[in-house]
Design an enzyme around this catalytic site. Structure first.
Site, PDB file in Angstrom:
ATOM      1  N   SER A  56       0.832  -1.205   0.000  1.00 14.39           N
ATOM      2  CA  SER A  56       0.000   0.000   0.000  1.00 14.39           C
ATOM      3  C   SER A  56       0.870   1.261   0.000  1.00 14.39           C
ATOM      4  O   SER A  56       1.546   1.533  -0.991  1.00 14.39           O
ATOM      5  CB  SER A  56      -0.978  -0.050   1.176  1.00 14.39           C
TER       6      SER A  56
ATOM      7  N   HIS B 232      -4.636  -1.564  -4.145  1.00  9.18           N
ATOM      8  CA  HIS B 232      -6.001  -1.971  -3.761  1.00  9.18           C
ATOM      9  C   HIS B 232      -6.987  -1.717  -4.908  1.00  9.18           C
ATOM     10  O   HIS B 232      -8.107  -1.235  -4.691  1.00  9.18           O
ATOM     11  CB  HIS B 232      -6.442  -1.226  -2.495  1.00  9.18           C
TER      12      HIS B 232
END
Length: 242
Positions: free
Chosen positions: A131, A167
């Site tokens: 991330s 994501h």
């Protein structure tokens, strides 16, 4: 000659059977790519979540009883090692956790980690993360660092000359914002990952996508000569243990 490598992911850690965290296939792949896969030294940087003590405990427990030696490097409230450069250059893998990429970049620059991490990469330490720990190595990408409405950043470390989306299949704002940022020229050619997928780079060249989830994908997003944005799916190599 040592090859600089980055494994930028939307995965790498999963719930453990007896521990809160366990290393998932992408994190294990980062170790396998390192100079000493059988006895790797891995530094965990949790800057993006404010160096939470629980995260340091969880990553240490995740590798308890294995041949991987884990150290937790913090900068909040102050650095917890005497010499950040010396410690990080002695590692085989540096894994960066998720959270606020904007906060991470500000703190890293304050402590000179932007320079140190480039030096570590050039020396052959595998840089990896999830991330925020993926976006940080690129030019930038969509982030929730500023609140629930995603915004783009374009001032990341830029070790890799691409934008990055994470994501991609899990948060509906991610794809359209990345397309917009590429389309208006804020970001260059970009690579994105569904949850459970990582991007392997050698030097600054994209090599392949890797996955710890069946059916998940990676994506190349680029602006064409006529100003439109084209997205191309990249089928990942599925890792053992997926």
């Amino acid at each position: 000659m040592t090859t600089p490598r980055i494994l930028a992911t939307s995965g790498g850690i999963r719930p453990g059977k007896w521990t809160y965290w366990a290393p998932a296939p992408l994190m294990l792949e980062a170790i396998a790519l390192s100079a000493h896969p059988g006895a790797a030294r891995l530094a965990y940087l949790g800057t993006a979540m404010g160096d939470r003590p629980d995260d340091g405990f969880n990553i240490t427990q995740a590798f308890a009883g294995t041949s991987t030696e884990v150290s937790v490097v913090s900068v909040m409230p102050h650095p917890n090692v005497a010499d950040l450069r010396e410690h990080l250059l002695a590692q085989d893998v540096i894994w960066v956790g998720g959270g606020s990429v904007a906060g991470l970049l500000a703190l890293w620059r304050l402590h000179g980690l932007d320079v140190i991490l480039r030096e570590a990469w050039e020396a052959g330490v595998v840089l990896a993360g999830v991330s925020a720990g993926s976006i940080c190595w690129h030019v930038g990408g969509p982030t929730d660092s500023f609140g629930p409405e995603l915004r783009g950043i374009d001032n990341a470390l830029a070790l890799l000359p691409y934008g990055n989306g994470v994501h991609y299949d899990a948060e509906e704002q991610r794809r359209p914002l990345l397309h917009s940022l590429v389309g208006d020229g804020t970001l260059p050619l970009s690579y994105a990952t569904d949850n459970g997928v990582g991007l392997l780079y050698e030097g600054t060249e994209f090599v392949e996508a890797l996955s710890e989830r069946e059916g998940a994908g990676a994506y190349r997003v680029e602006r064409t000569a006529d100003g439109s944005v084209v997205e191309t799916r990249i089928e990942p190599r599925v890792l053992p243990g997926a």
